[in-house]
Design an enzyme around this catalytic site. Structure first.
Site, PDB file in Angstrom:
ATOM      1  N   PHE A   1       0.813  -1.220   0.000  1.00 10.66           N
ATOM      2  CA  PHE A   1       0.000   0.000   0.000  1.00 10.66           C
ATOM      3  C   PHE A   1       0.847   1.271   0.000  1.00 10.66           C
ATOM      4  O   PHE A   1       0.623   2.176   0.800  1.00 10.66           O
ATOM      5  CB  PHE A   1      -0.969   0.009   1.194  1.00 10.66           C
ATOM      6  CG  PHE A   1      -1.662  -1.309   1.423  1.00 10.66           C
ATOM      7  CD1 PHE A   1      -2.407  -1.885   0.408  1.00 10.66           C
ATOM      8  CD2 PHE A   1      -1.568  -1.974   2.629  1.00 10.66           C
ATOM      9  CE1 PHE A   1      -3.063  -3.093   0.599  1.00 10.66           C
ATOM     10  CE2 PHE A   1      -2.211  -3.175   2.834  1.00 10.66           C
ATOM     11  CZ  PHE A   1      -2.953  -3.745   1.816  1.00 10.66           C
ATOM     12  N   HIS A   2       1.804   1.338  -0.936  1.00 11.34           N
ATOM     13  CA  HIS A   2       2.694   2.502  -1.016  1.00 11.34           C
ATOM     14  C   HIS A   2       2.688   3.124  -2.415  1.00 11.34           C
ATOM     15  O   HIS A   2       3.740   3.303  -3.027  1.00 11.34           O
ATOM     16  CB  HIS A   2       4.127   2.092  -0.651  1.00 11.34           C
ATOM     17  CG  HIS A   2       4.266   1.538   0.730  1.00 11.34           C
ATOM     18  ND1 HIS A   2       5.278   0.660   1.088  1.00 11.34           N
ATOM     19  CD2 HIS A   2       3.521   1.730   1.853  1.00 11.34           C
ATOM     20  CE1 HIS A   2       5.149   0.343   2.359  1.00 11.34           C
ATOM     21  NE2 HIS A   2       4.090   0.978   2.844  1.00 11.34           N
ATOM     22  N   PRO A   3       1.525   3.484  -2.951  1.00  8.37           N
ATOM     23  CA  PRO A   3       1.510   4.095  -4.283  1.00  8.37           C
ATOM     24  C   PRO A   3       2.111   5.495  -4.252  1.00  8.37           C
ATOM     25  O   PRO A   3       1.959   6.233  -3.272  1.00  8.37           O
ATOM     26  CB  PRO A   3       0.012   4.137  -4.632  1.00  8.37           C
ATOM     27  CG  PRO A   3      -0.672   4.217  -3.305  1.00  8.37           C
ATOM     28  CD  PRO A   3       0.167   3.374  -2.377  1.00  8.37           C
TER      29      PRO A   3
END
Length: 552
Positions: free
Chosen positions: A477-479
């Site tokens: 979850f690191h866009p």
């Protein structure tokens, strides 16, 4: 619980309008309003952060699965993942993703920022320019030193929950030759370690807690929640305000100085394109009149691909049974009265930055270690007498894009991450599985290690590992990167986050990151926002700091 009156009768004009009360937006509201003279409006599409589980560290699973607090994005079918769609939660609440994340506080490797300076022509973004802002932003329970701060608004604490599995993990990493560090944000950013978390006095210290609440107390910052921004408004090539829906009606507010877009890696490019800033051909196909042709808007999408290995644990510990009703009650009581115990832990309290092979110049894989296993049954999670290790690929070569599906701001955009499109990324994840197995095979785990549950011993060869990764890979979850800083044709903002070709408009959030950093993204996002606030105010940047590191 913290509670503040949220204003609904706002003025028509503010000095600054900040779109998004997430990690960056909260920092900006605090710093831009520090002198009390500037009027600031913060518009947030989600609700206030009154949900109790936001503030209980161990409530992280409940928060990021709560649809009322989450944009609930899913990727488009991913070609290299057998057409699977990947869940991509993003915070839709005051505090943004800092209110629903796992609280791991990691800056990334200093060489990440030096690469920005050398490879992206961002000379003012080398690590020595960023370090003073990291330090100024935090109060670390480790104390202040050459690398750490002791007087900033963000509470940062080292993992302290006691469990023999954490100790075994760190000892095994040392035994496996993968390195050991006392502080991955300090002198030695390589090896296994207890991790830092955005936690203070046993509570989550989100960006809202650290920054927005103090800003609201001053009286010159107005927060409007459940306000859905639909477009940025322009006179010629200057942004002068925003249009948003609130309580069933469209409203328009004006910005006397600047509009600041802090919606994150998904929402920021979406709103730019809805407002006519982006790839002209894509906009015209959707009936949107282009104002500025910026082909890089939505491009350069990056993320940390992740797989999770799980092992049975031969010994039972209290955390393995914490989902029993009476244990939940006991943990809750201990947290309410003492802010301690299992409920005060963010679970992923140990981890590491390691090298998957000898060719890389610095760590390209990351561990997050949890002393409990889990499985999903529908929408519910069941805890197992096991332990789990996330392994992430840190510097992917694959690049994706955010595209609009329509000109309707209520339609979710299309998220094309293109995971594993570059074969190099798959091979690095294979290295990650091999390294994880090497670590767990060490003698430190001999009294604790049971059978490998996921992926299981039947997944043995590199070919079998590749197939399993394609079927099981998800995200940490690191866009980022979709409005990247730079000066070339595909850059969206300059090195002070001003949108190219537009006056009075900045983008400030994880979307401006040009190359993804080698760890979690919350800490870099906070740092970027703090630096940007000084640029906006015309204040001198903090003096560069040169600290010594183990790799030098």
């Amino acid at each position: 619980m913290f509670r503040y009156r949220v204003c609904y009768n706002v003025m028509n004009t503010f000095d600054y309008i900040i779109i998004g009360a997430g990690s960056a937006g909260c920092v900006l509201a605090n710093k831009l309003g520090a002198d009390g003279r500037k009027s600031i409006l913060v518009l947030e599409a989600g609700p206030m952060d009154h949900e109790l589980m936001i503030h209980v560290p161990a409530g992280v699973y409940r928060t990021w699965h709560e649809p009322k607090l989450n944009w609930n994005y899913h990727t488009e079918p991913e070609p290299e993942l057998s057409g699977r769609s990947v869940f991509m939660p993003r915070g839709k609440v005051v505090g943004g993703s800092s209110s629903i994340n796992s609280m791991v506080y990691m800056r990334g490797h200093p060489l990440d920022y030096d690469r920005w300076a050398s490879e992206c022509n961002l000379t003012q973004w080398s690590y020595e320019h960023c370090l003073p802002y990291f330090k100024a932003g935090e109060t670390s329970d480790r104390g202040g030193d050459a690398w750490r701060g002791n007087s900033g608004p963000l509470g940062v604490s080292k993992g302290s929950f006691k469990n023999p599995l954490y100790d075994a993990f760190i000892e095994a990493g040392d035994q496996a030759g993968q390195g050991r560090s006392d502080d991955l944000n300090g002198f030695n950013p390589e090896g296994v370690s207890r991790l830092d978390a955005t936690r203070k006095n046993g509570r989550r210290c989100s960006s809202a807690v650290a920054h927005l609440r103090p800003a609201l107390k001053r009286g010159n910052v107005t927060l409007l929640v459940k306000a859905m921004v639909k477009r940025i408004l322009f006179t010629g090539n200057r942004a002068y305000g925003v249009a948003f829906d609130h309580q069933g009606a469209e409203r328009i507010v004006h910005a006397g100085t600047q509009v600041i877009l802090s919606g994150g890696a998904v929402n920021s490019p979406q709103l730019l394109m809805l407002s006519g800033i982006g790839p002209a051909d894509h906009l015209m196909q959707l009936g949107i009149s282009p104002l500025v042709n910026l082909p890089g808007v939505g491009k350069n999408l990056q993320d940390h691909a992740s797989v999770i290995l799980q092992y049975e644990c031969r010994k039972s510990f209290p955390i393995h049974k914490v989902d029993a009703p009476w244990r939940k009650v006991a943990a809750g009581v201990q947290w309410v009265f003492a802010r301690s115990g299992i409920a005060a832990s963010n679970i992923w309290e140990a981890g590491g930055l390691i090298r998957g092979n000898h060719k890389v110049s610095y760590p390209n894989l990351q561990y997050h270690f949890g002393p409990v296993g889990f499985e999903y049954n529908g929408g519910e999670i069941t805890l197992l007498q096991a332990f789990a290790i996330h392994v992430d690929q840190l510097r992917p070569r694959s690049r994706g894009a955010i595209l609009l599906k329509s000109g309707n701001p209520y339609d979710k955009p299309a998220l094309h991450f293109e995971y594993l499109a570059d074969p190099h990324d798959l091979e690095e994840l294979v290295d990650g599985v091999v390294k994880t197995r090497e670590l767990v095979a060490q003698s430190a785990f001999d009294d604790l290690r049971g059978a490998e549950l996921v992926p299981g011993p039947q997944v043995a060869s590199n070919a079998e590992i590749r197939d399993w990764i394609r079927s099981a890979m998800s995200t940490d979850f690191h866009p980022c990167g979709t409005c990247r800083m730079g000066f070339d044709h595909n850059a969206v903002v300059d090195d002070q986050m001003r949108v190219h070709g537009i006056e009075g408009l900045r983008v400030i959030d994880a979307s401006v990151i040009p190359q993804i950093t080698s760890a979690n993204l919350n800490a870099p996002t906070l740092m970027i926002a703090a630096r940007a606030a000084d640029y906006i105010l015309g204040s001198p940047q903090l003096a560069p700091l040169k600290a010594k590191f183990a790799f030098q």
